[in-house]
Design a protein around this motif. Structure first.
Motif, PDB file in Angstrom:
ATOM      1  N   LEU A   1       0.848  -1.184   0.000  1.00  0.00           N
ATOM      2  CA  LEU A   1       0.000   0.000   0.000  1.00  0.00           C
ATOM      3  C   LEU A   1       0.886   1.238   0.000  1.00  0.00           C
ATOM      4  N   GLY A   2       0.891   1.956  -1.102  1.00  0.00           N
ATOM      5  CA  GLY A   2       1.803   3.083  -1.230  1.00  0.00           C
ATOM      6  C   GLY A   2       1.265   4.426  -0.798  1.00  0.00           C
ATOM      7  N   ASP A   3      -0.063   4.544  -0.650  1.00  0.00           N
ATOM      8  CA  ASP A   3      -0.617   5.875  -0.379  1.00  0.00           C
ATOM      9  C   ASP A   3      -0.688   6.217   1.106  1.00  0.00           C
ATOM     10  N   ARG A   4      -0.368   5.304   1.995  1.00  0.00           N
ATOM     11  CA  ARG A   4      -0.368   5.591   3.434  1.00  0.00           C
ATOM     12  C   ARG A   4       1.055   5.434   3.944  1.00  0.00           C
ATOM     13  N   ARG A   5       1.756   6.526   3.980  1.00  0.00           N
ATOM     14  CA  ARG A   5       3.155   6.498   4.411  1.00  0.00           C
ATOM     15  C   ARG A   5       3.228   6.816   5.906  1.00  0.00           C
ATOM     16  N   PRO A   6       3.934   5.982   6.688  1.00  0.00           N
ATOM     17  CA  PRO A   6       4.065   6.268   8.120  1.00  0.00           C
ATOM     18  C   PRO A   6       4.966   7.472   8.354  1.00  0.00           C
ATOM     19  N   PRO A   7       4.902   8.039   9.551  1.00  0.00           N
ATOM     20  CA  PRO A   7       5.793   9.166   9.843  1.00  0.00           C
ATOM     21  C   PRO A   7       7.251   8.730   9.826  1.00  0.00           C
ATOM     22  N   ALA A   8       8.116   9.657   9.551  1.00  0.00           N
ATOM     23  CA  ALA A   8       9.555   9.382   9.516  1.00  0.00           C
ATOM     24  C   ALA A   8      10.118   9.376  10.938  1.00  0.00           C
TER      25      ALA A   8
END
Length: 155
Positions: free
Chosen positions: A94-101
């Motif tokens: 799933l590419g559209d939900r990126r976790p925080p850095a």
């Protein structure tokens, strides 16, 4: 008369890759597989390194199943021994939900919330971690846990 076979040096595998179905059961299995692989590499169960890798794998696999799940697609667990550390990589599709850095992870607003602490644990336990984009769509969360005295394992 046949020649005697030349003795072979044992092959040491320093990488482990497993694709798992994006289910809670597979997330638990990922942790068990990781701890088993560490034992095979000479890192005993119950050591600080083993406990840290177990926590990181459990949290990243749970996140992949909970937040990165695409129906019908697996997630991937990759472990490798790199100079002085164990590298854990969990990839979902799933590419559209990126976790925080790293450094951007915040505690849940409500301290009684039952979720929202996974990356806080990864941030606290791992020596380094990052989020990487992957093609086709998806992401990989990579974390490293240092192994003090690791060179002794590979002599």
């Amino acid at each position: 008369m046949t020649a005697l076979p030349t003795p072979q040096q044992p092959v040491t595998v320093r990488a482990f890759v497993q694709r798992l179905s994006a289910t809670p059961r597979a997330a638990r299995l990922a942790r068990h597989l990781a701890l088993s692989q560490l034992r095979a590499w000479g890192i005993p169960y119950g050591t600080d390194a083993s406990d840290s890798v177990g926590i990181v794998v459990a949290e990243l696999a749970a996140n992949a199943v909970t937040h990165g799940r695409v129906p019908g697609r697996d997630f991937e667990l990759r472990l490798s021994l790199v100079t002085g550390s164990v590298r854990v990589e969990v990839t979902d599709t799933l590419g559209d939900r990126r976790p925080p850095a790293p450094g951007e992870v915040a505690a849940p607003a409500d301290p009684l919330d039952e979720s929202g602490r996974g990356l806080l644990l990864v941030d606290a336990v791992a020596d380094r971690w990052e989020v990487l984009e992957r093609e086709p769509p998806g992401k990989t969360v990579r974390a490293e846990i240092d192994l003090p005295g690791w060179a002794v394992l590979w002599r």
